[in-house]
Design a protein around this motif. Structure first.
Motif, mmCIF file in Angstrom:
data_model
loop_
_atom_site.group_PDB
_atom_site.id
_atom_site.type_symbol
_atom_site.label_atom_id
_atom_site.label_comp_id
_atom_site.label_asym_id
_atom_site.label_seq_id
_atom_site.Cartn_x
_atom_site.Cartn_y
_atom_site.Cartn_z
ATOM 1 N N VAL C 169 -4.526 -7.266 32.707
ATOM 2 C CA VAL C 169 -3.558 -8.170 32.094
ATOM 3 C C VAL C 169 -4.004 -8.519 30.676
ATOM 4 N N LEU C 172 -3.359 -5.954 27.684
ATOM 5 C CA LEU C 172 -1.959 -5.881 27.226
ATOM 6 C C LEU C 172 -1.635 -7.025 26.272
ATOM 7 N N PHE C 173 -1.974 -8.247 26.690
ATOM 8 C CA PHE C 173 -1.551 -9.385 25.876
ATOM 9 C C PHE C 173 -2.391 -9.543 24.619
ATOM 10 N N LEU C 194 -1.731 -16.321 33.518
ATOM 11 C CA LEU C 194 -1.362 -15.008 34.025
ATOM 12 C C LEU C 194 -2.469 -14.336 34.816
ATOM 13 N N THR C 195 -3.714 -14.605 34.455
ATOM 14 C CA THR C 195 -4.798 -13.954 35.184
ATOM 15 C C THR C 195 -5.204 -14.763 36.403
ATOM 16 N N SER C 196 -4.628 -15.957 36.541
ATOM 17 C CA SER C 196 -5.059 -16.792 37.666
ATOM 18 C C SER C 196 -4.886 -16.115 39.031
ATOM 19 N N PRO C 197 -3.790 -15.378 39.294
ATOM 20 C CA PRO C 197 -3.729 -14.746 40.622
ATOM 21 C C PRO C 197 -4.873 -13.771 40.841
ATOM 22 N N PHE C 201 -7.634 -14.347 43.703
ATOM 23 C CA PHE C 201 -7.870 -13.317 44.715
ATOM 24 C C PHE C 201 -9.330 -12.889 44.736
ATOM 25 N N GLN C 222 -6.943 -5.052 49.304
ATOM 26 C CA GLN C 222 -5.785 -5.719 48.710
ATOM 27 C C GLN C 222 -6.000 -5.978 47.220
ATOM 28 N N LEU C 226 -3.756 -4.784 44.148
ATOM 29 C CA LEU C 226 -3.319 -5.660 43.057
ATOM 30 C C LEU C 226 -3.683 -5.047 41.704
ATOM 31 N N LEU C 230 -1.098 -4.231 38.700
ATOM 32 C CA LEU C 230 -1.233 -4.827 37.367
ATOM 33 C C LEU C 230 -1.396 -3.756 36.296
ATOM 34 N N VAL C 233 2.056 -1.983 35.820
ATOM 35 C CA VAL C 233 3.040 -2.774 35.075
ATOM 36 C C VAL C 233 2.619 -2.892 33.613
ATOM 37 N N ALA C 234 1.338 -3.163 33.390
ATOM 38 C CA ALA C 234 0.872 -3.348 32.009
ATOM 39 C C ALA C 234 1.028 -2.071 31.198
ATOM 40 N N TRP C 236 3.154 0.268 31.736
ATOM 41 C CA TRP C 236 4.593 0.522 31.601
ATOM 42 C C TRP C 236 5.168 -0.308 30.457
ATOM 43 N N LEU C 237 4.621 -1.511 30.263
ATOM 44 C CA LEU C 237 5.164 -2.410 29.243
ATOM 45 C C LEU C 237 4.464 -2.270 27.896
#
Lengths: 236, 254, 262
Positions: C169, C172-173, C194-197, C201, C222, C226, C230, C233-234, C236-237
Motif C-alpha cells: 500500500v 503506491l501512495f 490504509l495500512t491499519s488492516p 492482521f 490469510q 491479503l 493488496l 490492486v495497487a 492495477w491502480l
C-alpha cells in the motif's frame, strides 16, 4: 428535466416514510425486555451502518471506474458519484458513530468496546475523512490519489472486520445483543426505506452539483474561447 | 515511409477553469525541427508533457509515430526522448551510470564504448566517472541531453534545452540538434533563445492564449540572421496586447 | 561540420523486444540499491531509529509480567515497523523528488508497473531488515517472545508477509504523492488508516505465534492472501494514479493504426 426531479421524488418518499416508521417504532413495536426504551436507537443505528457500508463500497467502485476509464463521459460521472458517496460516508458515519456508543453505553455499560464492527466503522470513517481531505487540500493530480484511497478503503473494510474479530475471539466477550423477535425486524424495514430514500436523494443532488460545476467550467471556457476569437478575428 | 512522428490534432488541456491549450494543430515530421515560442506560462511545457505521455490531454489527440497517445505502449516509447526543464539526473550515479541505467532498461548495450562517445559529444568527456551530483547545472543539462540521445530516438522533445548552458554548450547543443535532424529525427523544442532557435529550427511556432498564433518557416537557404529577424517579428506582430486581424489559429506563415 | 558517424547510424529499432517486466523491475531496484550503497543514508537512519525504539521498549516494558507480554510484543513489533516504513518510504521517494527523476523514468520504455515493483522491493528490503533487527532483540528482551528464536522460519515468514502488506500500500501512495506536486505531509494521513488492516492482521498473527495458537499457519496463509490482493490492486491502480488517463478523441481515426505499417 427528469434528472432534476428525481431527487424530489426520493425526498417525497422519505418525507412520507419517516413519520410512518417513527410512529411504528415508538407506538406499535414492543419494548425490548433487557435493554428497554434505549433499544429504539437500533432502528436508526443499523440502517445507517448498512447505508454507510454501501456508500463506502459505491465510492470505491466508482473511484476504480474513474481511474481506469478515459477522462471523459463515464469517468466524469464516476468521479461525481465517488465524491458524493465519499462525503456521505462521512455524514452517515457520524450518525453511526454517535448512535452506536449511546446504545453501547446503555446496554453494555461501555460506549466503546473495541469490537470488530466498531473498529472497522471507525477506520472506514478515517479513510474517507482522508479521502475528503485529500480532495479538498491536495495539490493538482491528487484527485487520482484520492480515488485510489477510496478503492483501498473499500477493500480494507472486510479485512479489518475479520482481523479484529479474530483478535477478539481469543478474548471471548459475552454476546449482549441477543436475537431479536420478528416484530422488531419488521419495524426496521420502513426505517431503512426512509433513510435510504433520503440518502439517495442527497446523493443525487450532490452528484448533480458536481456535474453542474463541471458543466459550468465547460461553459466558462467556451465563453472565454468565443470572447478571444472575437477580439482576435473581429477587432477593427 | 510517410510516418509523421508527432501529430497534434485539436489538442486541448485544461485545469478546471484554466484552459492552457485550446486546440493545437501541429505536425513534426521526420528530419524536421520545430521550435515552440511564447511567454512564460503560455503552455509550452504542458504541450511537451502531453506529447511525452506524462500528462493526460483534455481533448483532441496526440498521434505519435502511429498509435494515439493512449495506446502509447512500452515498445513505442523506445523511439521517444524527453529532456525536461528540470534535469532529472540521478545525482548519486556517475555520468556514465546515468546513461547505463536507461540503456539497460531499453535492452540496449551498456558497454562504455557505446555510451562514452555520447558523453564526449556533449563535452563531458572529462567527467564520465564523476558523480552527477557534483556537476554544475550546465553540466547536468549536458548530461540530460546525452541521455536523450541514448538509443537514437526518432522523436526528441526538449523543454528549454538551452537553459544554463554556457556559450560553448549552446553551440554544442545546436550542433547536436542539427546532426540529429539530419539523421532523420523529429525535434520539438521550446526556447526563449531566438538566435539558437533560428539556428536549429525549420519552423518556429508562437503559442499564446493556448493557441498557435503565428508560425514562421525557414525559406530555402535563408541565412540564420534573416530567419532570426523574422522569428523576432513574429512575437512583435501578434503580441497578445495588440490583437491583430487575420491571425487565425493554425497560423498563416508570417 | 556534422558528425558523419551520427548521420550514418541507423535509427532506433522500435520492433526490438521490450525488456521483460521482471528484469525492468530488477534493474530499477538495483539502481536504487546502488545509490543507497554509495552513502547508506537510508539503511543507517532506519537501523538507528529501530535501535532507539528498541531501547525505549526495553526501558518501558521490561517489568511487564509474562502474560501481558504476549499482548504487548506484537504491538511493539508492528508499531516499530509502521514508523520505520513511513520513514523509509518518505526517504526513498524524496530521493526521486530531488531531481524529479521518477518523471524521467515514466517517459522511458519501461512498464510503469515495473516502477511499482522496484519501489515495493526496495521498501520491503529495508523494513524487513529493520524487522530482522527487532524480532531477535524482542526475543532476547521479553521471555514471552522467545518463540521468535525457537521458530525462526515461522517468525521470518510472518515478518516478510506483514511487511509486504504494508509496503504494497505504501509504495503506491508514496509514489502518487511524489509525482503530484508538493505536500508530502499527507503521506501519514493516508498511510496509517490504509495500512491499519494489514497491521492489525499482522498483529493477530504475531499473537497467535507467541501463544502457540494452532491456527497460526491459517492466519499466515490469510495474510499471504491479503498480500496478494493488496499488491494486485495497487499494481492495477499504479499507472492511472501516477499519470491519469487521456480524454479519448471524439472519433477515432482509423488511419492511426494503419499508418504504422508501411
Amino acid at each position: 428535466m427528469i434528472k432534476h426531479r428525481l431527487p424530489l421524488l426520493f425526498f417525497a418518499v422519505a418525507a412520507l416514510a419517516t413519520p410512518y416508521s417513527v410512529q411504528r417504532i415508538f407506538l406499535h413495536t414492543g419494548i425490548e425486555k433487557k435493554m428497554g426504551t434505549v433499544q429504539k436507537i437500533f432502528y436508526f443505528h443499523v440502517p445507517l451502518a448498512w447505508i454507510m457500508m454501501a456508500l463506502g463500497i459505491t465510492c470505491g467502485v466508482a473511484a476504480a471506474i474513474q481511474l481506469r476509464k478515459a477522462a471523459t463521459g463515464r469517468s466524469r460521472m464516476a468521479e461525481s458519484l465517488s465524491i458524493a458517496a465519499g462525503e456521505l460516508v462521512l455524514v452517515t458515519g457520524l450518525g453511526v458513530l454517535i448512535t452506536g456508543p449511546i446504545w453501547g453505553h446503555a446496554t453494555w455499560g461501555r460506549a466503546w468496546t473495541w469490537d470488530a464492527r466498531q473498529v472497522s466503522t471507525g477506520l472506514l470513517w478515517l479513510v474517507f475523512a482522508a479521502f475528503v481531505l485529500l480532495r479538498r487540500y491536495g495539490a493538482a493530480g491528487s484527485e487520482r490519489l484520492a480515488a485510489a484511497l477510496a478503492v483501498f478503503g473499500a477493500v480494507d473494510v472486510p479485512v479489518i472486520y475479520y482481523a479484529v474479530k479474530i483478535w477478539k475471539t481469543t478474548h471471548p466477550t459475552t454476546d449482549v445483543v441477543g436475537s431479536l423477535p420478528a416484530q422488531m425486524w419488521n419495524s426496521l424495514w420502513p426505517a431503512l426505506g426512509a433513510l435510504v430514500c433520503l440518502t439517495v436523494g442527497v446523493l443525487l443532488v450532490r452528484i448533480r452539483q458536481e456535474q453542474d460545476a463541471a458543466e459550468l467550467d465547460d461553459a466558462w471556457i467556451a465563453l472565454d474561447d468565443r470572447g478571444r476569437a472575437l477580439t482576435l478575428g473581429g477587432a477593427p | 515511409m510517410a510516418i509523421v512522428p508527432l501529430q497534434l490534432r485539436e489538442l486541448s488541456k485544461r485545469f478546471g477553469r484554466l484552459a492552457v491549450l485550446r486546440g493545437i494543430d501541429l505536425e513534426v515530421g521526420a528530419g524536421e525541427a520545430v521550435a515552440l515560442l511564447g511567454a512564460n506560462g503560455c503552455g509550452k511545457t504542458t504541450l511537451l508533457s502531453i506529447a511525452a505521455g506524462l500528462l493526460p490531454s483534455s481533448g483532441g489527440s496526440c498521434t505519435w509515430g502511429g498509435p494515439t497517445q493512449d495506446e502509447l505502449d512500452v515498445a513505442a516509447r523506445r523511439s521517444l526522448a524527453f529532456v525536461a526543464h528540470s534535469t532529472q539526473i540521478y545525482g548519486r550515479l556517475s555520468a556514465r551510470e546515468n546513461l547505463q541505467l536507461l540503456a539497460s532498461l531499453r535492452g540496449d548495450s551498456v558497454d562504455a564504448a557505446v555510451l562514452d562517445p555520447l558523453l564526449e559529444r556533449v563535452g563531458l568527456g572529462d567527467a564520465i566517472t564523476r558523480l552527477a551530483g557534483t556537476f554544475s547545472r550546465g553540466m547536468q543539462q549536458r548530461l540530460a541531453i546525452a541521455r536523450a540521445l541514448v538509443g537514437r530516438p526518432e522523436l526528441l522533445l526538449l523543454d528549454e534545452p538551452f537553459t544554463a548552458l554556457d556559450f560553448a554548450g549552446r553551440a554544442t547543443l545546436a550542433r547536436i540538434l542539427l546532426e540529429e535532424r539530419a539523421r532523420g529525427a523529429a525535434i520539438l523544442l521550446s526556447s526563449h533563445d531566438l538566435e539558437a532557435v533560428a539556428e536549429v529550427a525549420d519552423r518556429a511556432v508562437l503559442l499564446a492564449d493556448g493557441r498557435i498564433l503565428a508560425a514562421a518557416t525557414r525559406r530555402g537557404d535563408e541565412a540564420v540572421d534573416a530567419f532570426a529577424v523574422r522569428i523576432r517579428r513574429l512575437g512583435v506582430d501578434v503580441a497578445p496586447s495588440q490583437p491583430r486581424t487575420g491571425a487565425t489559429h493554425g497560423g498563416a506563415d508570417a | 561540420m556534422l558528425d558523419a558517424a551520427v548521420l550514418a547510424a541507423p535509427p532506433c529499432d522500435t520492433t526490438a523486444p521490450v525488456v521483460p517486466l521482471a528484469r525492468q523491475a530488477w534493474l530499477l531496484a538495483k539502481n536504487d540499491l546502488r545509490q543507497e550503497l554509495r552513502d547508506l543514508e537510508l539503511v543507517l537512519t532506519a537501523a538507528f531509529f529501530t535501535l532507539v525504539v528498541l531501547v525505549m521498549f526495553a526501558l518501558a516494558f521490561a517489568a511487564l509480567p509474562a502474560a501481558d507480554q504476549t499482548l504487548a510484543v506484537p504491538g511493539m513489533l508492528w508499531l516499530a515497523v509502521a514508523f520505520v516504513g513511513a520513514l523509509t518510504l518518505t526517504r526513498i521517494f524524496d530521493r526521486e523528488r530531488e531531481a524529479d527523476t521518477l518523471r524521467a523514468v515514466l517517459t522511458w520504455p519501461v512498464d510503469r508497473v515495473a516502477i511499482y515493483f522496484s519501489k515495493l522491493g526496495v521498501t520491503l528490503l529495508v523494513i524487513t531488515g529493520c524487522g530482522a533487527l527487532l524480532m531477535p532483540a524482542l526475543g532476547l528482551l521479553f521471555p514471552a517472545a522467545e518463540v521468535f528464536w525457537q521458530r525462526p522460519l515461522d517468525a521470518a515468514a510472518l515478518l516478510v508477509l506483514g511487511c509486504l502488506a504494508y509496503a504494497a500500500v505504501g509504495a503506491l501512495f508514496a509514489a502518487g504523492l511524489a509525482t503530484a506536486s508538493g505536500k508530502n505531509v499527507l503521506l501519514s494521513v493516508i498511510l496509517y488508516p490504509l495500512t491499519s488492516p494489514a497491521l492489525i492482521f499482522a498483529l493477530v498473527s504475531t499473537r497467535a505465534l507467541l501463544e502457540g495458537h494452532a491456527q497460526f499457519h491459517t492466519y499466515l496463509g490469510q495474510l499471504a492472501a491479503l498480500d496478494a490482493v493488496l499488491v494486485a490492486v495497487a499494481s492495477w491502480l499504479f499507472e492511472p494514479v501516477l499519470l491519469g488517463s487521456n480524454a479519448r478523441p471524439a472519433e477515432r481515426r482509423p488511419s492511426a493504426r494503419a499508418k504504422r505499417t508501411p
